[in-house]
Write an enzyme that holds these catalytic residues in place. Structure first.
Site, PDB file in Angstrom:
ATOM      1  NE  ARG A  63       6.781  -4.802  -5.718  1.00 45.83           N
ATOM      2  CZ  ARG A  63       5.545  -4.367  -5.646  1.00 45.83           C
ATOM      3  NH1 ARG A  63       5.289  -3.114  -5.275  1.00 45.83           N
ATOM      4  NH2 ARG A  63       4.524  -5.155  -5.931  1.00 45.83           N
ATOM      5  CG  HIS A  67       7.531  -5.517 -10.679  1.00 46.53           C
ATOM      6  ND1 HIS A  67       6.185  -5.716 -10.471  1.00 46.53           N
ATOM      7  CD2 HIS A  67       8.163  -6.096  -9.623  1.00 46.53           C
ATOM      8  CE1 HIS A  67       6.005  -6.378  -9.338  1.00 46.53           C
ATOM      9  NE2 HIS A  67       7.192  -6.610  -8.800  1.00 46.53           N
ATOM     10  CG  ASN A  95       3.544  -3.897 -12.322  1.00 41.79           C
ATOM     11  OD1 ASN A  95       4.196  -4.640 -11.599  1.00 41.79           O
ATOM     12  ND2 ASN A  95       3.717  -3.829 -13.634  1.00 41.79           N
ATOM     13  CG  HIS A 194      11.324 -10.515  -1.282  1.00 45.74           C
ATOM     14  ND1 HIS A 194      10.372 -11.473  -1.495  1.00 45.74           N
ATOM     15  CD2 HIS A 194      11.080  -9.537  -2.203  1.00 45.74           C
ATOM     16  CE1 HIS A 194       9.572 -11.108  -2.487  1.00 45.74           C
ATOM     17  NE2 HIS A 194       9.996  -9.933  -2.943  1.00 45.74           N
TER      18      HIS A 194
END
Length: 320
Positions: A63, A67, A95, A194
């Site tokens: 992740r 990001h 975040n 995911h």
């Protein structure tokens, strides 16, 4: 003697060319072969140790990479702490639940001992995310290297606007990914990340309570998710796995969830409506063909990892 204005112009030209060269840096899997040949071994070793002790670090690191790349390119800026002069991307609303920073810090510490001022944090993050996927049973791939670390983070508002929302519909997702040179097929494959990890109640509350009713949800699935996600926000808010079948295995179960209308986030289920068309067919293919998903995910990760910082972004020049 050159005039001061000419000298100033020359300096600006030099700085501009340096930034251009840095931001257009050509990536190569063998970038550190001579300067830090054991970089991949170090990353792999630390990742294996940390994930064995705390499996959730694998999806956390993956992740982090997403990001990082979606906000001003893959430049390591998501790792920067706030200073008196600039905010941190860590503190932006999307975040504030990021973890995994200590894993990257540990890897970087070892590399600084073995190869001082050589390997960028952005490259460490790219390698660590690849190994995170592999350690959970997913594919592996050759990671192009040579990224430069940014010296500055994006402001909180820019960070928020650059990242997909859990409530985005299909059109919004396609537009968001297209801004980074990623098409709908890339988006669908990358969303398969995911298949591991957890989401906070606030990210799926509207979906499981029918407040966001754009996408059909399996009633039994909605009921199960409500057990740890009350309608009213409060201290009892929990988390849920994106994929309840195999929550810590990197496989294609995420797409089977979508075809059963059991996507956790609205933005997950937005990928599949069950009405036919190319988008639905791609999800259906991934749900039955794990090898096709693994192949396309690896290719899309390389493509996403090639997103450069904006032209002119000041970057660290210590890495070689």
């Amino acid at each position: 003697m050159a005039s001061s204005s000419s000298s100033w112009f020359a300096l600006l030209l030099f700085v501009g060319l340096a930034c251009t060269a840095a931001n257009s840096n050509v990536l190569s899997a063998g970038y550190y072969e001579k300067t830090c040949p054991n970089v991949q071994g170090v990353v792999r070793s630390v990742m294996a140790h940390r994930v064995a002790g705390e499996p959730r670090m694998a999806p956390a690191v993956l992740r982090l990479f997403f990001h990082d790349c979606f906000v001003n390119g893959c430049d390591g800026s998501v790792l920067l702490d706030a200073t008196p002069f600039s905010a941190s991307e860590k503190d932006a609303e999307p975040n504030d639940s990021l973890t995994g920073f200590t894993v990257i810090d540990e890897i970087k510490s070892i590399l600084e001992h073995d190869c001082p001022a050589t390997v960028s944090c952005a490259d460490v993050l790219a390698l660590a995310s690849r190994d995170a996927v592999a350690l959970l049973g997913g594919p592996t791939w050759a990671v192009p290297l040579g990224r430069k670390d940014s010296r500055a983070a994006a402001d909180p508002e820019s960070t928020k606007n650059a990242l997909p929302s859990p409530k985005d519909n299909l059109e919004e997702l396609i537009t968001m990914f297209a801004k980074h040179g990623l098409d709908a097929s890339d988006m669908t494959a990358l969303s398969g990340a995911h298949t591991v990890g957890m989401a906070k109640c606030e990210s799926y509350r509207d979906r499981v309570y029918g407040i966001d009713n754009e996408h059909y949800i399996d009633p039994s699935f909605a009921d199960a998710r409500r057990q740890t996600c009350p309608l009213q926000e409060g201290p009892s808010d929990g988390k849920a796995p994106f994929d309840s079948q195999t929550p810590m295995r990197f496989d294609n179960a995420y797409y089977r969830d979508l075809t059963a209308h059991r996507g956790l986030l609205s933005s997950d289920q937005a990928l599949y409506g069950g009405h036919g068309g190319m988008q639905d067919h791609l999800v259906e293919m991934y749900s039955t063909d794990g090898e096709a998903f693994a192949r396309d995910f690896a290719n899309a990760m390389v493509k996403m990892g090639n997103i450069p910082p904006p032209m002119g972004m000041p970057v660290e020049e210590g890495t070689t």
